[in-house]
Motif scaffolding. Structure first.
Motif, mmCIF file in Angstrom:
data_model
loop_
_atom_site.group_PDB
_atom_site.id
_atom_site.type_symbol
_atom_site.label_atom_id
_atom_site.label_comp_id
_atom_site.label_asym_id
_atom_site.label_seq_id
_atom_site.Cartn_x
_atom_site.Cartn_y
_atom_site.Cartn_z
ATOM 1 N N MET A 148 -41.267 34.996 -11.985
ATOM 2 C CA MET A 148 -41.798 34.296 -10.838
ATOM 3 C C MET A 148 -41.978 35.273 -9.680
ATOM 4 N N GLU A 164 -37.291 31.469 5.864
ATOM 5 C CA GLU A 164 -38.438 32.345 6.103
ATOM 6 C C GLU A 164 -39.620 31.525 6.631
ATOM 7 N N GLY A 199 -33.419 34.249 3.426
ATOM 8 C CA GLY A 199 -33.811 34.983 2.226
ATOM 9 C C GLY A 199 -33.661 34.198 0.936
ATOM 10 N N THR A 236 -36.768 28.925 -4.838
ATOM 11 C CA THR A 236 -38.112 28.912 -4.284
ATOM 12 C C THR A 236 -39.045 29.776 -5.129
ATOM 13 N N ARG A 237 -40.274 29.316 -5.218
ATOM 14 C CA ARG A 237 -41.273 30.089 -5.962
ATOM 15 C C ARG A 237 -42.050 31.006 -5.036
ATOM 16 N N ASP A 238 -41.861 30.861 -3.755
ATOM 17 C CA ASP A 238 -42.576 31.764 -2.827
ATOM 18 C C ASP A 238 -41.675 32.116 -1.640
ATOM 19 N N ASP A 239 -41.812 31.382 -0.520
ATOM 20 C CA ASP A 239 -41.022 31.698 0.664
ATOM 21 C C ASP A 239 -39.695 30.952 0.628
ATOM 22 N N PHE A 264 -38.276 39.333 2.675
ATOM 23 C CA PHE A 264 -36.859 39.606 2.932
ATOM 24 C C PHE A 264 -36.451 41.000 2.487
ATOM 25 N N THR A 268 -41.988 35.872 -5.991
ATOM 26 C CA THR A 268 -41.563 35.228 -4.749
ATOM 27 C C THR A 268 -41.822 36.177 -3.583
ATOM 28 N N SER A 269 -41.798 35.619 -2.400
ATOM 29 C CA SER A 269 -42.126 36.402 -1.210
ATOM 30 C C SER A 269 -41.227 37.633 -1.071
#
Lengths: 140, 338
Positions: free
Chosen positions: A54, B169, B143, B162-165, A60, A56-57
């Motif tokens: 996956m 965040e 995070g 989470t799959r993104d943010d 961080f 993810t952003s």
């Protein structure tokens, strides 16, 4: 080259097609405001590379590595860096000149480090809510 | 040792905060010193990694000294050293690790690397002495956003993330576009109190049926699109209403998924931890839902929601008692999975 991306489905198609042509050492520099879909585009590129993890952003941790695809993917988000020199701390050269593909969000923050031959995609909002305009250039 | 009880020195430097704490046995906090860099980062609207590591380096020794002093012990009394080994910013993590390793080597004491999320979950033990696993935990911060089934002190199963943010965040990014500043969590919480949470119906993203994963990138885009539309219309933007509506949308999803996960795992206790667990709306909504559905709810006081070393010391002591000790090859794992 200017490309109109009507919605997320087109982003996906674009990313997957782009991924087919990528080879180790390629760098894609993404420039665009919050919410223009930089991470979404990266996800599609990852899918096109056959990455199963996956995405993810990386906001961080600045960089995340994905090794499950045809070629490794190094996903950067350099928004929080205040200068290009801080990339040295991350050992960016090993990524930029390594055996994987680098996708760099907020690349405008470190433009002087983006090597020749990189693909720059500048993303702007379109007329409709879901529409985005891609301006694609190569650094030569 | 103090009164025949184990003393743990905890160290945490994964992101903004440089923190050191002294813990007696598993759950008693003798000191918990936190030096925050939030003022420094405010100028940049986010954590700047280079600044983060430089300040950790300046802060770490004085912070450890004050933690020992406040606990009224000396280094010689320390029985074990616990340190966050990931996830986090690599440069920041390395400062804490190098310090912990040198101390473990010099003092000849065991070194225990702690996963940051295990730390956040352990924070709840400190103030709730009666709480024992198993329970269901929602860990939400800048995070991380994870739903974790805690089956034992050192056994965790991540059911969704989470799959993104991360949720926190999304708060930071939305606060930025609303012009509220950094850190976004408390600022949006404050603004939302003065706004109407039903002013804008932002889309709640639940993903596939049965999924316990999250996606907060869409709602961030939803807020941006809303702002653009308002601008094009020449309409005045109500920041408080937008903040309140955004916050409600995020918290509804967090609450609903946590309750579903607790039902599915048949847990009767729910824990919320991490920086976003300090959010007043999340606390209220979780409280109401847990009361209605018959779950016991536990969350740390705000100071233990933020990154702190007391939670790391607590987790380290539990790991030590289960024989989970590391050696000096312990490294930083910026993307470490729980």
């Amino acid at each position: 080259m200017r490309k109109v991306i009507h919605n997320e489905l087109y982003t996906k198609r674009f990313g997957i097609e782009l991924a087919q042509k990528l080879k180790p050492g390629d760098i894609i520099a993404l420039i665009g405001d919050l919410g223009t879909g930089k991470t979404t585009l990266t996800k599609s590129i990852a899918e096109g590379l056959g990455i199963t993890e996956m995405i993810t952003s990386p906001t961080f941790t600045i960089v995340r590595e994905y090794m499950s695809g045809r070629i490794p993917l190094y996903h950067f988000d350099v928004y929080r860096l205040s200068s290009a020199e801080e990339m040295n701390e991350l050992g960016y050269e090993e990524y930029f000149f390594g055996q994987g593909v680098c996708v760099i969000e907020w690349a405008d923050k470190i433009m002087e480090l983006i090597p020749q031959g990189s693909i720059i995609i500048r993303i702007e909002y379109g007329i409709n809510e879901e529409e985005r305009i891609y301006h694609i250039t190569n650094i030569t | 040792m103090k009164d025949n009880k184990l003393i743990t020195l905890g160290i945490e430097t994964s992101c903004d905060e440089t923190s050191a704490a002294v813990i007696l046995e598993e759950r008693e906090v003798l000191s918990n010193v936190i030096a925050s860099q939030i003022k420094v980062h405010q100028a940049f609207g986010g954590v700047v990694p280079e600044i983060a590591s430089r300040h950790h380096l300046n802060n770490i020794n004085p912070v450890i000294d004050s933690a020992l002093k406040e606990a009224d012990i000396t280094l010689r009394d320390v029985d074990l050293i616990g340190v966050t080994s990931g996830p986090g910013l690599v440069g920041a993590l390395l400062i804490g690790l190098a310090t912990a390793k040198s101390m473990a080597y010099v003092l000849k004491k065991p070194l225990i690397g702690v996963h940051h999320i295990q730390g956040h979950i352990s924070a709840v033990y400190i103030e709730h002495k009666e709480l024992e696993p198993p329970f269901l935990a929602l860990v939400v911060s800048g995070g991380h956003t994870s739903i974790v089934d805690v089956t034992d002190y050192n056994k965790y199963e991540v059911l969704g993330h989470t799959r993104d943010d991360a949720a926190g965040e999304a708060f930071d990014k939305v606060a930025r576009v609303l012009g509220l500043g950094y850190p976004g969590g408390p600022l949006i919480d404050e603004a939302a109190k003065k706004g109407n949470p039903h002013a804008v119906e932002f889309k709640r993203v639940f993903l596939e049926k049965d999924s316990l994963d999250f996606s907060f990138s869409g709602i961030k885009t939803g807020v941006l699109n809303y702002l653009n539309t308002q601008k094009l219309k020449g309409a005045q933007l109500n920041v408080n209403d937008t903040a309140a509506s955004f916050q409600l949308a995020v918290m509804e999803v967090l609450t609903a998924k946590t309750i579903v996960a607790a039902k599915r795992t048949k847990r009767d206790k729910i824990v919320i931890a991490g920086g976003v667990a300090a959010n007043s709306l999340l606390r209220q909504m979780m409280k109401d839902e847990c009361e209605r559905k018959g779950f016991d709810l536990y969350f740390p006081s705000p100071i233990l929601c933020t990154d702190n070393a007391a939670m790391i010391g607590c987790a380290a002591c539990y790991k030590y008692k289960s024989g989970l000790v590391d050696n000096l090859f312990l490294d930083a794992y910026p993307n470490k999975a729980l």
